[in-house]
Structure formats: C-alpha cells, structure tokens
Design a protein around this motif. Structure first.
Motif, PDB file in Angstrom:
ATOM      1  N   LEU A  48       0.812  -1.215   0.000  1.00 37.58           N
ATOM      2  CA  LEU A  48       0.000   0.000   0.000  1.00 37.58           C
ATOM      3  C   LEU A  48       0.848   1.267   0.000  1.00 37.58           C
ATOM      4  CD1 LEU A  48      -2.673  -1.149   2.597  1.00 37.58           C
ATOM      5  CD2 LEU A  48      -3.131  -0.594   0.202  1.00 37.58           C
ATOM      6  N   THR A  49       2.053   1.201   0.558  1.00 38.04           N
ATOM      7  CA  THR A  49       2.867   2.410   0.742  1.00 38.04           C
ATOM      8  C   THR A  49       4.159   2.416  -0.061  1.00 38.04           C
ATOM      9  OG1 THR A  49       3.962   1.429   2.678  1.00 38.04           O
ATOM     10  CG2 THR A  49       1.962   2.720   3.073  1.00 38.04           C
ATOM     11  N   ARG A 103     -11.227  -2.278   2.017  1.00 37.43           N
ATOM     12  CA  ARG A 103      -9.812  -2.465   1.719  1.00 37.43           C
ATOM     13  C   ARG A 103      -9.057  -2.566   3.038  1.00 37.43           C
ATOM     14  NH1 ARG A 103      -9.594   1.221  -1.768  1.00 37.43           N
ATOM     15  NH2 ARG A 103      -8.647   2.909  -0.564  1.00 37.43           N
ATOM     16  N   PHE A 111      -7.852   0.844  -7.217  1.00 34.85           N
ATOM     17  CA  PHE A 111      -8.804   1.064  -6.130  1.00 34.85           C
ATOM     18  C   PHE A 111     -10.025   1.828  -6.632  1.00 34.85           C
ATOM     19  CE2 PHE A 111      -5.061   1.148  -2.909  1.00 34.85           C
ATOM     20  CZ  PHE A 111      -5.025  -0.232  -2.919  1.00 34.85           C
ATOM     21  N   ALA A 112      -9.788   2.867  -7.426  1.00 34.44           N
ATOM     22  CA  ALA A 112     -10.890   3.685  -7.933  1.00 34.44           C
ATOM     23  C   ALA A 112     -11.806   2.852  -8.827  1.00 34.44           C
ATOM     24  CB  ALA A 112     -10.346   4.887  -8.704  1.00 34.44           C
ATOM     25  N   LEU A 150       2.262   3.811  -7.173  1.00 32.54           N
ATOM     26  CA  LEU A 150       1.160   4.276  -6.327  1.00 32.54           C
ATOM     27  C   LEU A 150       0.006   4.804  -7.166  1.00 32.54           C
ATOM     28  CD1 LEU A 150       3.169   6.012  -3.443  1.00 32.54           C
ATOM     29  CD2 LEU A 150       2.002   3.799  -3.379  1.00 32.54           C
ATOM     30  N   ALA A 151       0.324   5.437  -8.303  1.00 32.50           N
ATOM     31  CA  ALA A 151      -0.733   5.918  -9.189  1.00 32.50           C
ATOM     32  C   ALA A 151      -1.508   4.747  -9.780  1.00 32.50           C
ATOM     33  CB  ALA A 151      -0.135   6.774 -10.299  1.00 32.50           C
ATOM     34  N   GLY A 192      -3.697   3.308  -7.047  1.00 29.49           N
ATOM     35  CA  GLY A 192      -4.864   4.167  -6.839  1.00 29.49           C
ATOM     36  C   GLY A 192      -5.898   4.007  -7.939  1.00 29.49           C
ATOM     37  N   THR A 223     -13.831   0.519  -6.602  1.00 29.03           N
ATOM     38  CA  THR A 223     -14.811   1.282  -5.819  1.00 29.03           C
ATOM     39  C   THR A 223     -16.017   1.670  -6.672  1.00 29.03           C
ATOM     40  OG1 THR A 223     -13.097   2.158  -4.339  1.00 29.03           O
ATOM     41  CG2 THR A 223     -15.174   3.369  -4.446  1.00 29.03           C
TER      42      THR A 223
END
Length: 210
Positions: free
Chosen positions: A134-135, A188, A172-173, A165-166, A169, A176
């Motif tokens: 995640l990080t 999550r 995830f988007a 990370l992009a 993301g 969602t």
C-alpha cells in the motif's frame, strides 16, 4: 471465498496476507455461528481447491476452523474462474464474502462478482493487502520477485514509486466505482491493522440485508 494463490503468501508484518485472510474468515464464521446462520468455505487460486458445504449444525465451526488452519498453498491466481463456477452452481441466495488481494485483471474480477449479484446473492469483498504494497516504502535498489511467475526485476524504488502508487490508486478507484454501481460492499484492509475495519464492513452489510 478465500484466496490462497501464491501472491497471498506475501507479508512484512506479523501475518502474511494469507494468514490475515484466514483469520478474517474464521472471525466471520464465528459471528455467523453465533447468529445461527449457515456458513461454508471455498478456497481458490485459479480454480476451487477446497470446499466445505454450508451448515449451521453444532460442531460445524470446528470443521471450518480446522480447514482454515490447513489451507493448501495455491498456484497463480485467476479469481474469475472460481467466481463463475460458484455463480453457475448457486441454488439459494445468501451472503458471499470474497477475501483476496484482488491482484488480478480487474475486468474479470468485476464481471465474476456481477454474476453473483445477478443470481440474487449479496456480495461483500475484502481486498487484503500488505502495508508495504500500500505504501511502497522501499528505498535502496532491490530485486523484486513475482511470487506467482517467479520473474525477478532489479530496480530503484524511488524511480518507480510514483507510477506504482498511481497505478494502485487507479485499481482502487475502478473497484470502488464498479462495486458501488453493482451494490457490492467493498472494504480495503491493511494486514498491519486490526480486523475491526473488516468487521465493521461486514456488520454494515448484514444490517442492510436485514
């Protein structure tokens, strides 16, 4: 539905994703037993590898916990195939819980879960990821290995962190938006965090169903 594919063996904390998923499944089975609801288990990688039929009988919880304690080590992942098989075999409506890192083709994952919703089942999805996934906290040049293919790549994390990370993301988007449109509950989870967040999502889904 518990994902046991090779990617679930990754972990940088007290538990791997696989162990976290099994612990979460055990907690949910316990809650269902307390509510006198039938609970079952499907473990999968690119196919269903372990199945325990649903039951609310006394002693069934012990069977489930024993199976979760000895989940097989899976192969590469393909979430869509077991989801399609489950949708085709469904006889009665219920709540289906998917616990996986969802590191698969999002289009296939979404399509498989939409099939389950179309059959009338309520669906709850827990995406389990390690804190490092995640990080991306890595600093020095490192050799990264794909747990499923065995492929390795040497890279400098600082050079790829923003793109990684992009991309994360974006995934995830997409989940969602798609799950929200389909009426699928989505949580999550970070394996370094307590299970409280997961259980809150579960209890919220149960409250809506009732």
């Amino acid at each position: 539905l518990v994902d046991v594919s090779r990617s679930m063996n990754y972990g940088t904390g007290a538990m791997t994703k696989r162990e976290y998923a099994a612990t979460l499944a055990a907690c949910l089975a316990y809650l269902m037993q307390r509510q006198r609801d039938a609970a079952g288990l499907l473990a999968f990688d690119n196919d269903i590898v372990r199945r325990v039929p649903s039951s609310a009988r006394p002693g069934h919880l012990r069977v489930l916990l024993a199976e979760l304690d000895r989940l097989p080590e899976g192969r590469e992942s393909d979430v869509s195939k077991p989801l399609e098989r489950l949708a085709a075999a469904l006889i009665r409506r219920g709540i289906i819980v998917l616990i996986s890192d969802l590191l698969d083709d999002p289009a296939k994952v979404i399509r498989g879960l939409e099939l389950l919703r179309a059959r009338g089942s309520d669906v709850v999805v827990f995406q389990v990821l390690d804190h490092a996934e995640l990080t991306f906290p890595f600093e020095d040049s490192m050799q990264f290995k794909d747990l499923e293919t065995g492929d390795e790549v040497l890279t400098r994390p600082a050079e790829v962190r923003d793109d990684y990370l992009a991309s994360l993301g974006g995934m995830f988007a997409r989940y969602t938006e798609a799950f929200g449109a389909a009426g699928i509950e989505y949580g999550r989870l970070d394996t370094h965090a307590p299970l409280d967040a997961a259980l809150s999502v579960w209890l919220g889904a149960r409250a809506k169903r009732r």
